[in-house]
Design a protein around this motif. Structure first.
Motif, PDB file in Angstrom:
ATOM      1  N   GLU A  51     -19.564  88.577  28.089  1.00 34.50           N
ATOM      2  CA  GLU A  51     -21.179  88.959  27.515  1.00 34.50           C
ATOM      3  C   GLU A  51     -20.571  90.164  25.965  1.00 34.50           C
ATOM      4  O   GLU A  51     -20.905  89.669  25.056  1.00 34.50           O
ATOM      5  N   TRP A  65     -18.535  81.209  21.237  1.00 34.03           N
ATOM      6  CA  TRP A  65     -19.217  80.395  21.983  1.00 34.03           C
ATOM      7  C   TRP A  65     -20.788  80.443  22.628  1.00 34.03           C
ATOM      8  O   TRP A  65     -20.724  81.778  21.866  1.00 34.03           O
ATOM      9  N   SER A  66     -21.260  79.609  22.689  1.00 35.61           N
ATOM     10  CA  SER A  66     -23.109  79.877  22.660  1.00 35.61           C
ATOM     11  C   SER A  66     -23.189  80.435  23.751  1.00 35.61           C
ATOM     12  O   SER A  66     -22.302  80.431  24.230  1.00 35.61           O
ATOM     13  N   ASP A  67     -24.396  81.125  24.133  1.00 35.25           N
ATOM     14  CA  ASP A  67     -24.956  81.788  25.271  1.00 35.25           C
ATOM     15  C   ASP A  67     -24.681  80.677  26.611  1.00 35.25           C
ATOM     16  O   ASP A  67     -24.105  81.094  27.255  1.00 35.25           O
ATOM     17  N   ASP A  68     -24.950  79.767  26.397  1.00 34.47           N
ATOM     18  CA  ASP A  68     -24.880  78.564  27.650  1.00 34.47           C
ATOM     19  C   ASP A  68     -23.627  78.120  27.454  1.00 34.47           C
ATOM     20  O   ASP A  68     -23.564  78.168  28.729  1.00 34.47           O
ATOM     21  N   LEU A  69     -22.522  78.387  26.928  1.00 38.15           N
ATOM     22  CA  LEU A  69     -21.420  77.650  26.895  1.00 38.15           C
ATOM     23  C   LEU A  69     -20.368  79.290  27.858  1.00 38.15           C
ATOM     24  O   LEU A  69     -19.777  78.983  28.582  1.00 38.15           O
ATOM     25  N   ARG A  70     -20.572  80.601  27.188  1.00 34.24           N
ATOM     26  CA  ARG A  70     -20.494  81.661  27.575  1.00 34.24           C
ATOM     27  C   ARG A  70     -20.465  81.654  29.260  1.00 34.24           C
ATOM     28  O   ARG A  70     -20.074  81.986  30.645  1.00 34.24           O
TER      29      ARG A  70
END
Length: 186
Positions: free
Chosen positions: A97, A167-172
């Motif tokens: 993150e 990457w988006s937060d969701d993909l990450r």
């Protein structure tokens, strides 16, 4: 050469505000970020920024050093107070993150010239990561056949992917969960 005097309290506060503001400004605007914008966001005069950081590279290097320090502090807190079954996984997630924020600064440093030698900070990070992994393995949370170099390779690939591809937060989150599931005992 005379020994340097300790920084005054107001100077330390200004330096910390400048670093926090610069981290935000560079993350938002990349290479187009201006020192004037950093000063405005920190609530200090432009001269104060230059007094602490004579060149953009000095400011970027200080941000990177501060980020590494926060990563080490997080690891040390998890080692001291975290649940061995979850601390390693929490730290892996935190590193990935954090990579999105670090990525902009790393790229800007690369554009500015030769890399900055991380030295002791990287050794401390590596040691802390190993300590967390060993504790997780002893607690039965990490597969016994998983080697540290494999985990570092997975961490490097995941953080690089998150940084380079934005990457988006969701993909990450989903990617980290898949990687960590592979490290857990079946």
């Amino acid at each position: 050469m005379t020994p340097s005097r300790p920084m005054r309290a107001d100077a330390r506060r200004n330096r910390a505000r400048i670093l926090a503001a610069a981290e935000e400004v560079f993350a938002e605007h990349g290479a187009s970020a201006s020192t004037e914008e950093v000063a405005a966001r920190a609530g200090v005069a432009i001269g104060t920024v230059f007094r602490h950081f004579p060149a953009k590279r000095d400011l970027l290097a200080a941000i990177m050093k501060d980020l590494r320090r926060r990563l080490i502090d997080k690891a040390e807190a998890l080692i001291a107070n975290g649940d061995p079954k979850t601390a390693f996984f929490d730290y892996f997630t935190y590193l990935v993150e954090s990579s999105a924020k670090i990525g902009t600064v790393v790229n800007l440093l690369a554009e500015e010239g030769p890399s900055i030698e991380p030295g002791e900070q990287i050794m401390a990070l590596t040691h802390a990561f190993g300590t967390l992994m060993d504790a997780a393995r002893e607690a039965g949370a990490v597969r016994p056949d998983v080697r540290p170099d494999e985990v570092i390779a997975l961490l490097t690939a995941t953080t690089h992917g998150a940084m380079a591809a934005g990457w988006s937060d969701d993909l990450r989150r989903r990617t980290v969960n898949l990687v960590l599931d592979g490290l857990r005992p079946h």
